[in-house]
Design a protein around this motif. Structure first.
Motif, PDB file in Angstrom:
ATOM      1  N   ALA A   1       8.211  -2.382   9.818  1.00 41.29           N
ATOM      2  CA  ALA A   1       7.453  -1.816  10.945  1.00 41.29           C
ATOM      3  C   ALA A   1       6.007  -2.292  10.945  1.00 41.29           C
ATOM      4  CB  ALA A   1       7.510  -0.290  10.892  1.00 41.29           C
ATOM      5  N   THR A   2       5.355  -2.260   9.782  1.00 40.43           N
ATOM      6  CA  THR A   2       3.943  -2.668   9.742  1.00 40.43           C
ATOM      7  C   THR A   2       3.796  -4.160  10.034  1.00 40.43           C
ATOM      8  OG1 THR A   2       4.048  -2.931   7.320  1.00 40.43           O
ATOM      9  CG2 THR A   2       3.256  -0.820   8.177  1.00 40.43           C
ATOM     10  N   ALA A   3       4.717  -4.972   9.510  1.00 39.59           N
ATOM     11  CA  ALA A   3       4.637  -6.418   9.739  1.00 39.59           C
ATOM     12  C   ALA A   3       4.952  -6.783  11.182  1.00 39.59           C
ATOM     13  CB  ALA A   3       5.593  -7.150   8.794  1.00 39.59           C
ATOM     14  N   SER A   4       5.712  -5.938  11.859  1.00 41.59           N
ATOM     15  CA  SER A   4       6.052  -6.232  13.255  1.00 41.59           C
ATOM     16  C   SER A   4       4.851  -6.118  14.178  1.00 41.59           C
ATOM     17  CB  SER A   4       7.163  -5.289  13.732  1.00 41.59           C
ATOM     18  OG  SER A   4       6.668  -3.971  13.916  1.00 41.59           O
ATOM     19  N   VAL A   5       3.823  -5.367  13.751  1.00 42.66           N
ATOM     20  CA  VAL A   5       2.648  -5.178  14.613  1.00 42.66           C
ATOM     21  C   VAL A   5       1.390  -5.813  14.030  1.00 42.66           C
ATOM     22  CG1 VAL A   5       3.574  -3.042  15.582  1.00 42.66           C
ATOM     23  CG2 VAL A   5       2.059  -2.925  13.579  1.00 42.66           C
ATOM     24  N   CYS A   6       1.513  -6.443  12.843  1.00 43.92           N
ATOM     25  CA  CYS A   6       0.347  -7.067  12.203  1.00 43.92           C
ATOM     26  C   CYS A   6       0.789  -8.365  11.535  1.00 43.92           C
ATOM     27  CB  CYS A   6      -0.267  -6.122  11.170  1.00 43.92           C
ATOM     28  SG  CYS A   6      -1.660  -6.825  10.254  1.00 43.92           S
ATOM     29  N   LYS A   7       0.326  -9.485  12.072  1.00 42.12           N
ATOM     30  CA  LYS A   7       0.738 -10.778  11.542  1.00 42.12           C
ATOM     31  C   LYS A   7       0.052 -11.130  10.225  1.00 42.12           C
ATOM     32  CE  LYS A   7       3.692 -11.747  14.715  1.00 42.12           C
ATOM     33  NZ  LYS A   7       5.141 -11.737  14.357  1.00 42.12           N
ATOM     34  N   ASP A   8      -0.940 -10.351   9.844  1.00 41.32           N
ATOM     35  CA  ASP A   8      -1.522 -10.491   8.515  1.00 41.32           C
ATOM     36  C   ASP A   8      -0.607  -9.715   7.564  1.00 41.32           C
ATOM     37  OD1 ASP A   8      -2.927 -10.291   6.121  1.00 41.32           O
ATOM     38  OD2 ASP A   8      -4.873  -9.994   7.084  1.00 41.32           O
ATOM     39  N   TYR A   9       0.398 -10.414   7.012  1.00 43.10           N
ATOM     40  CA  TYR A   9       1.444  -9.730   6.270  1.00 43.10           C
ATOM     41  C   TYR A   9       0.938  -9.137   4.956  1.00 43.10           C
ATOM     42  CZ  TYR A   9       4.593 -11.880   9.661  1.00 43.10           C
ATOM     43  OH  TYR A   9       5.219 -12.261  10.818  1.00 43.10           O
ATOM     44  N   LEU A  10      -0.139  -9.671   4.416  1.00 37.63           N
ATOM     45  CA  LEU A  10      -0.733  -9.075   3.225  1.00 37.63           C
ATOM     46  C   LEU A  10      -1.265  -7.684   3.560  1.00 37.63           C
ATOM     47  CD1 LEU A  10      -1.545  -9.609   0.217  1.00 37.63           C
ATOM     48  CD2 LEU A  10      -3.767 -10.348   1.101  1.00 37.63           C
ATOM     49  N   LYS A  11      -1.994  -7.591   4.659  1.00 42.40           N
ATOM     50  CA  LYS A  11      -2.549  -6.311   5.093  1.00 42.40           C
ATOM     51  C   LYS A  11      -1.431  -5.354   5.522  1.00 42.40           C
ATOM     52  CE  LYS A  11      -6.325  -6.710   7.345  1.00 42.40           C
ATOM     53  NZ  LYS A  11      -7.268  -7.037   8.445  1.00 42.40           N
ATOM     54  N   ALA A  12      -0.410  -5.893   6.177  1.00 42.65           N
ATOM     55  CA  ALA A  12       0.715  -5.066   6.615  1.00 42.65           C
ATOM     56  C   ALA A  12       1.453  -4.471   5.421  1.00 42.65           C
ATOM     57  CB  ALA A  12       1.672  -5.896   7.468  1.00 42.65           C
ATOM     58  N   THR A  13       1.624  -5.282   4.370  1.00 48.07           N
ATOM     59  CA  THR A  13       2.323  -4.812   3.172  1.00 48.07           C
ATOM     60  C   THR A  13       1.518  -3.740   2.459  1.00 48.07           C
ATOM     61  OG1 THR A  13       3.375  -6.980   2.931  1.00 48.07           O
ATOM     62  CG2 THR A  13       3.364  -5.565   0.996  1.00 48.07           C
ATOM     63  N   LEU A  14       0.225  -3.955   2.336  1.00 46.89           N
ATOM     64  CA  LEU A  14      -0.646  -2.963   1.713  1.00 46.89           C
ATOM     65  C   LEU A  14      -0.620  -1.658   2.502  1.00 46.89           C
ATOM     66  CD1 LEU A  14      -2.797  -2.051  -0.319  1.00 46.89           C
ATOM     67  CD2 LEU A  14      -4.513  -3.236   1.078  1.00 46.89           C
TER      68      LEU A  14
ATOM     69  N   GLY B   1      -5.580   2.051  10.069  1.00 46.98           N
ATOM     70  CA  GLY B   1      -5.357   2.966  11.178  1.00 46.98           C
ATOM     71  C   GLY B   1      -4.850   2.264  12.421  1.00 46.98           C
ATOM     72  N   LYS B   2      -5.366   1.066  12.674  1.00 44.82           N
ATOM     73  CA  LYS B   2      -4.912   0.302  13.852  1.00 44.82           C
ATOM     74  C   LYS B   2      -3.443  -0.073  13.731  1.00 44.82           C
ATOM     75  CE  LYS B   2      -9.384  -1.716  15.174  1.00 44.82           C
ATOM     76  NZ  LYS B   2     -10.182  -2.971  15.252  1.00 44.82           N
ATOM     77  N   ILE B   3      -3.017  -0.410  12.527  1.00 41.84           N
ATOM     78  CA  ILE B   3      -1.605  -0.753  12.309  1.00 41.84           C
ATOM     79  C   ILE B   3      -0.727   0.463  12.573  1.00 41.84           C
ATOM     80  CG2 ILE B   3       0.095  -1.392  10.547  1.00 41.84           C
ATOM     81  CD1 ILE B   3      -2.091  -3.202   9.309  1.00 41.84           C
ATOM     82  N   LEU B   4      -1.130   1.612  12.063  1.00 38.69           N
ATOM     83  CA  LEU B   4      -0.374   2.842  12.280  1.00 38.69           C
ATOM     84  C   LEU B   4      -0.291   3.178  13.760  1.00 38.69           C
ATOM     85  CD1 LEU B   4       1.027   5.415  11.231  1.00 38.69           C
ATOM     86  CD2 LEU B   4      -1.244   6.436  10.972  1.00 38.69           C
ATOM     87  N   GLU B   5      -1.409   3.090  14.454  1.00 39.81           N
ATOM     88  CA  GLU B   5      -1.418   3.412  15.883  1.00 39.81           C
ATOM     89  C   GLU B   5      -0.578   2.424  16.685  1.00 39.81           C
ATOM     90  OE1 GLU B   5      -2.539   6.220  17.129  1.00 39.81           O
ATOM     91  OE2 GLU B   5      -2.959   6.714  15.033  1.00 39.81           O
ATOM     92  N   ALA B   6      -0.578   1.152  16.267  1.00 42.60           N
ATOM     93  CA  ALA B   6       0.218   0.148  16.973  1.00 42.60           C
ATOM     94  C   ALA B   6       1.713   0.439  16.832  1.00 42.60           C
ATOM     95  CB  ALA B   6      -0.095  -1.249  16.428  1.00 42.60           C
ATOM     96  N   ILE B   7       2.118   0.917  15.667  1.00 48.53           N
ATOM     97  CA  ILE B   7       3.528   1.291  15.485  1.00 48.53           C
ATOM     98  C   ILE B   7       3.902   2.412  16.441  1.00 48.53           C
ATOM     99  CG2 ILE B   7       5.205   2.315  13.887  1.00 48.53           C
ATOM    100  CD1 ILE B   7       3.683   0.880  11.613  1.00 48.53           C
ATOM    101  N   LYS B   8       3.056   3.434  16.499  1.00 48.05           N
ATOM    102  CA  LYS B   8       3.344   4.574  17.371  1.00 48.05           C
ATOM    103  C   LYS B   8       3.338   4.175  18.844  1.00 48.05           C
ATOM    104  CE  LYS B   8       1.440   7.955  14.084  1.00 48.05           C
ATOM    105  NZ  LYS B   8       2.746   8.541  13.742  1.00 48.05           N
TER     106      LYS B   8
END
Length: 261
Positions: A203-216, A5-12
């Motif tokens: 988009a997810t990787a741009s706001v989360c440097k944990d790329y494993l979590k961003a990819t998931l 959810g934090k990743i999604l909100e960070a994108i927005k």
């Protein structure tokens, strides 16, 4: 779930600009997928502006679905400058294994660029691993034995996150490994769903440097959205419309439908 959810909100909130050097077939749907989740797309093939575009971008997607020598030159310039800037590079080696030309491009990119995420189907991942597997155009046509370990070992080799797409998406950084089981079969019947996923990963990787979590997170967003879309229509034309509707209205609560292990 909270992290997704934090990743999604960070994108927005941040509205990251994702620079796409992608194939001609999917520019429209990939751009719309990014807009739907709150990111901004830019689509360009011109080497002359690659350095300038990297300066203002938060992630780079390079997708070799419709490769030409000039486009590859643009990819290399953009990706090398993305490495210098420290923004994530997502590589979609579409159709690798289908021709020697595509094989050579993939080898050049992986030898000259630090790639952060590779997204590909099982045939493409096998071919990148040195296992000769027949492909049908850009589609995977064979079941690959032990694709889970192949994915994990390839992630170790390139020191990046690998996402092998399929009925279950396999995601690994060489140590941890996730199986994402969300998704509807209709995704395989429309053009560009895999390419959309690569853009969403940007988009997810741009706001989360944990790329494993961003990819998931990206896999879950597209997979769950496809299930929501399929629940509203059985027609492929309207499915694509409903897919964009689901992506645009996706919320943190929708991650409660996540199926992964």
């Amino acid at each position: 779930m909270e992290d997704f959810g934090k990743i999604l909100e960070a994108i927005k909130e941040k509205n990251p600009l994702v620079y796409n050097i992608t194939n001609f077939v999917v520019t429209n749907v990939s751009a719309n997928a990014l807009l739907s989740i709150g990111a901004s797309p830019i689509m360009s093939y011109a080497k002359e502006e690659a350095i300038d575009l990297i300066k203002i971008s938060s992630a780079l997607l390079i997708n070799m679905g419709t490769p030409t020598k000039k486009i590859v030159e643009t990819m290399l310039v953009a990706a090398k400058n993305a490495n210098k800037k420290g923004i994530p590079v997502i590589f979609d080696p579409v159709g690798v294994g289908a021709s020697q030309f595509r094989n050579n491009i993939a080898n050049q990119i992986l030898s000259e660029i630090k790639v952060d995420i590779i997204k590909a189907n099982a045939s493409e991942i096998a071919n990148l691993s040195g296992i000769k597997v027949q492909t049908k155009g850009v589609e995977s046509i064979e079941n690959i034995d032990d694709i889970t370990n192949i994915t994990k070992n390839l992630a170790k080799k390139f020191k990046c996150v690998i996402c092998t797409t399929g009925k279950s998406d396999i995601i690994s950084d060489g140590n941890k490994l996730y199986l994402c089981e969300n998704g509807d079969i209709a995704l395989t019947k429309i053009t560009g769903s895999g390419c959309m996923l690569g853009s969403i990963m940007g988009a997810t990787a741009s706001v989360c440097k944990d790329y494993l979590k961003a990819t998931l997170t990206a896999c879950l967003m597209l997979g769950i959205s496809s299930e929501i879309a399929a629940s509203k229509t059985k027609s492929l034309g309207s499915f694509q419309v409903e897919l964009f509707n689901a992506l645009s209205s996706f919320s943190s609560q929708d991650f409660n439908s996540a199926r992964y292990k």
